[in-house]
Design a protein around this motif. Structure first.
Motif, PDB file in Angstrom:
ATOM      1  N   THR A   5     138.330 -36.942 -20.108  1.00 38.55           N
ATOM      2  CA  THR A   5     136.879 -37.064 -20.113  1.00 38.55           C
ATOM      3  C   THR A   5     136.275 -35.854 -19.396  1.00 38.55           C
ATOM      4  N   ARG A   6     135.212 -35.291 -19.953  1.00 37.27           N
ATOM      5  CA  ARG A   6     134.541 -34.147 -19.342  1.00 37.27           C
ATOM      6  C   ARG A   6     133.647 -34.647 -18.214  1.00 37.27           C
ATOM      7  N   VAL A   7     133.781 -34.016 -17.029  1.00 37.65           N
ATOM      8  CA  VAL A   7     132.991 -34.395 -15.866  1.00 37.65           C
ATOM      9  C   VAL A   7     132.374 -33.147 -15.241  1.00 37.65           C
ATOM     10  N   ARG A   8     131.365 -33.364 -14.414  1.00 40.09           N
ATOM     11  CA  ARG A   8     130.696 -32.289 -13.686  1.00 40.09           C
ATOM     12  C   ARG A   8     130.826 -32.554 -12.193  1.00 40.09           C
ATOM     13  N   ASP A   9     131.234 -31.535 -11.452  1.00 39.80           N
ATOM     14  CA  ASP A   9     131.299 -31.624  -9.992  1.00 39.80           C
ATOM     15  C   ASP A   9     129.872 -31.633  -9.469  1.00 39.80           C
ATOM     16  N   THR A  10     129.518 -32.635  -8.670  1.00 36.21           N
ATOM     17  CA  THR A  10     128.135 -32.772  -8.205  1.00 36.21           C
ATOM     18  C   THR A  10     127.776 -31.739  -7.157  1.00 36.21           C
ATOM     19  N   GLY A  13     128.709 -27.891  -9.605  1.00 35.18           N
ATOM     20  CA  GLY A  13     128.215 -27.827 -10.973  1.00 35.18           C
ATOM     21  C   GLY A  13     129.278 -27.438 -11.982  1.00 35.18           C
ATOM     22  N   HIS A  14     130.518 -27.190 -11.551  1.00 39.32           N
ATOM     23  CA  HIS A  14     131.601 -26.855 -12.471  1.00 39.32           C
ATOM     24  C   HIS A  14     131.901 -28.057 -13.358  1.00 39.32           C
ATOM     25  N   THR A  15     132.275 -27.801 -14.614  1.00 41.26           N
ATOM     26  CA  THR A  15     132.673 -28.877 -15.514  1.00 41.26           C
ATOM     27  C   THR A  15     134.145 -28.712 -15.861  1.00 41.26           C
ATOM     28  N   ARG A  26     137.378 -40.974  -8.354  1.00 42.95           N
ATOM     29  CA  ARG A  26     137.097 -39.594  -7.967  1.00 42.95           C
ATOM     30  C   ARG A  26     135.665 -39.478  -7.449  1.00 42.95           C
ATOM     31  N   PRO A  27     135.473 -39.366  -6.133  1.00 42.96           N
ATOM     32  CA  PRO A  27     134.111 -39.149  -5.632  1.00 42.96           C
ATOM     33  C   PRO A  27     133.683 -37.705  -5.885  1.00 42.96           C
ATOM     34  N   GLY A  28     132.404 -37.492  -6.058  1.00 41.49           N
ATOM     35  CA  GLY A  28     131.876 -36.150  -6.226  1.00 41.49           C
ATOM     36  C   GLY A  28     131.862 -35.625  -7.647  1.00 41.49           C
ATOM     37  N   VAL A  29     132.197 -36.466  -8.623  1.00 44.96           N
ATOM     38  CA  VAL A  29     132.119 -36.055 -10.023  1.00 44.96           C
ATOM     39  C   VAL A  29     131.319 -37.084 -10.796  1.00 44.96           C
ATOM     40  N   GLU A  30     130.649 -36.608 -11.842  1.00 42.98           N
ATOM     41  CA  GLU A  30     129.906 -37.505 -12.725  1.00 42.98           C
ATOM     42  C   GLU A  30     130.258 -37.155 -14.161  1.00 42.98           C
ATOM     43  N   PRO A  31     130.353 -38.142 -15.042  1.00 40.97           N
ATOM     44  CA  PRO A  31     130.691 -37.837 -16.433  1.00 40.97           C
ATOM     45  C   PRO A  31     129.562 -37.064 -17.109  1.00 40.97           C
ATOM     46  N   VAL A  32     129.938 -36.135 -17.975  1.00 41.32           N
ATOM     47  CA  VAL A  32     128.956 -35.391 -18.764  1.00 41.32           C
ATOM     48  C   VAL A  32     128.616 -36.256 -19.964  1.00 41.32           C
ATOM     49  N   ASN A  33     127.376 -36.636 -20.084  1.00 45.52           N
ATOM     50  CA  ASN A  33     126.967 -37.567 -21.133  1.00 45.52           C
ATOM     51  C   ASN A  33     126.441 -36.816 -22.351  1.00 45.52           C
ATOM     52  N   ASP A  34     127.320 -36.093 -23.026  1.00 43.85           N
ATOM     53  CA  ASP A  34     126.982 -35.391 -24.257  1.00 43.85           C
ATOM     54  C   ASP A  34     128.153 -35.540 -25.225  1.00 43.85           C
ATOM     55  N   PRO A  35     128.275 -36.704 -25.892  1.00 45.11           N
ATOM     56  CA  PRO A  35     129.462 -36.961 -26.707  1.00 45.11           C
ATOM     57  C   PRO A  35     129.601 -36.035 -27.909  1.00 45.11           C
ATOM     58  N   GLN A  36     128.532 -35.419 -28.390  1.00 42.21           N
ATOM     59  CA  GLN A  36     128.674 -34.508 -29.525  1.00 42.21           C
ATOM     60  C   GLN A  36     129.244 -33.162 -29.077  1.00 42.21           C
ATOM     61  N   ARG A  37     128.880 -32.719 -27.898  1.00 39.92           N
ATOM     62  CA  ARG A  37     129.383 -31.439 -27.402  1.00 39.92           C
ATOM     63  C   ARG A  37     130.727 -31.597 -26.688  1.00 39.92           C
ATOM     64  N   TRP A  38     130.867 -32.646 -25.918  1.00 39.47           N
ATOM     65  CA  TRP A  38     132.085 -32.879 -25.131  1.00 39.47           C
ATOM     66  C   TRP A  38     132.655 -34.266 -25.419  1.00 39.47           C
ATOM     67  N   PRO A  39     133.212 -34.496 -26.618  1.00 36.89           N
ATOM     68  CA  PRO A  39     133.808 -35.814 -26.876  1.00 36.89           C
ATOM     69  C   PRO A  39     135.086 -35.985 -26.063  1.00 36.89           C
ATOM     70  N   ASP A  40     135.426 -37.230 -25.798  1.00 36.47           N
ATOM     71  CA  ASP A  40     136.680 -37.500 -25.093  1.00 36.47           C
ATOM     72  C   ASP A  40     137.846 -37.021 -25.952  1.00 36.47           C
ATOM     73  N   ALA A  46     147.421 -34.976 -26.318  1.00 39.72           N
ATOM     74  CA  ALA A  46     146.139 -34.457 -25.822  1.00 39.72           C
ATOM     75  C   ALA A  46     146.327 -33.725 -24.497  1.00 39.72           C
ATOM     76  N   GLN A  47     145.604 -32.622 -24.356  1.00 43.33           N
ATOM     77  CA  GLN A  47     145.629 -31.843 -23.124  1.00 43.33           C
ATOM     78  C   GLN A  47     144.193 -31.588 -22.681  1.00 43.33           C
ATOM     79  N   PRO A  48     143.979 -31.364 -21.376  1.00 45.57           N
ATOM     80  CA  PRO A  48     142.625 -31.086 -20.920  1.00 45.57           C
ATOM     81  C   PRO A  48     142.135 -29.725 -21.418  1.00 45.57           C
ATOM     82  N   ARG A  49     140.830 -29.640 -21.653  1.00 42.46           N
ATOM     83  CA  ARG A  49     140.221 -28.380 -22.059  1.00 42.46           C
ATOM     84  C   ARG A  49     140.073 -27.465 -20.848  1.00 42.46           C
ATOM     85  N   PRO A  50     139.871 -26.180 -21.053  1.00 39.37           N
ATOM     86  CA  PRO A  50     139.684 -25.264 -19.921  1.00 39.37           C
ATOM     87  C   PRO A  50     138.426 -25.616 -19.124  1.00 39.37           C
ATOM     88  N   ALA A  51     138.497 -25.403 -17.824  1.00 39.35           N
ATOM     89  CA  ALA A  51     137.347 -25.652 -16.959  1.00 39.35           C
ATOM     90  C   ALA A  51     136.285 -24.589 -17.197  1.00 39.35           C
TER      91      ALA A  51
END
Length: 87
Positions: A5-10, A13-15, A26-40, A46-51
């Motif tokens: 899942t794509r998250v943003r450091d509060t 601001g890094h994603t 995980r404290p200090g992170v919030e999910p990025v709520n843009d499913p069209q740009r950053w789908p799970d 599956a591997q994580p995308r680059p930061a």
């Protein structure tokens, strides 16, 4: 099967992607709520995308401040009266 899942450091601001199972812990992170740009990303391979680091668009490009403009002070040009003290 991991789900990333794509998250943003509060703070910075890094994603980046994290395992969805660790998101509630995980404290200090919030999910990025843009499913069209950053789908799970999910699946057996599956591997994580680059930061993506957050870059402030208003900040100077050089973090040391070498390219930063400094305020200019206007110094009067020397005139013959100010350069010659023998009069």
């Amino acid at each position: 099967m991991p789900t990333w899942t794509r998250v943003r450091d509060t703070h910075t601001g890094h994603t980046f992607d994290i395992d969805a199972r660790t998101l509630p812990h995980r404290p200090g992170v919030e999910p990025v709520n843009d499913p069209q740009r950053w789908p799970d990303v999910e699946g057996p391979r599956a591997q994580p995308r680059p930061a993506k680091p957050h870059v402030d668009k208003g900040a100077p490009h050089d973090p040391r401040g070498a390219g930063r403009r400094r305020p200019t002070t206007s110094t009067p040009a020397p005139t013959p009266a100010t350069t010659s003290r023998e009069q």
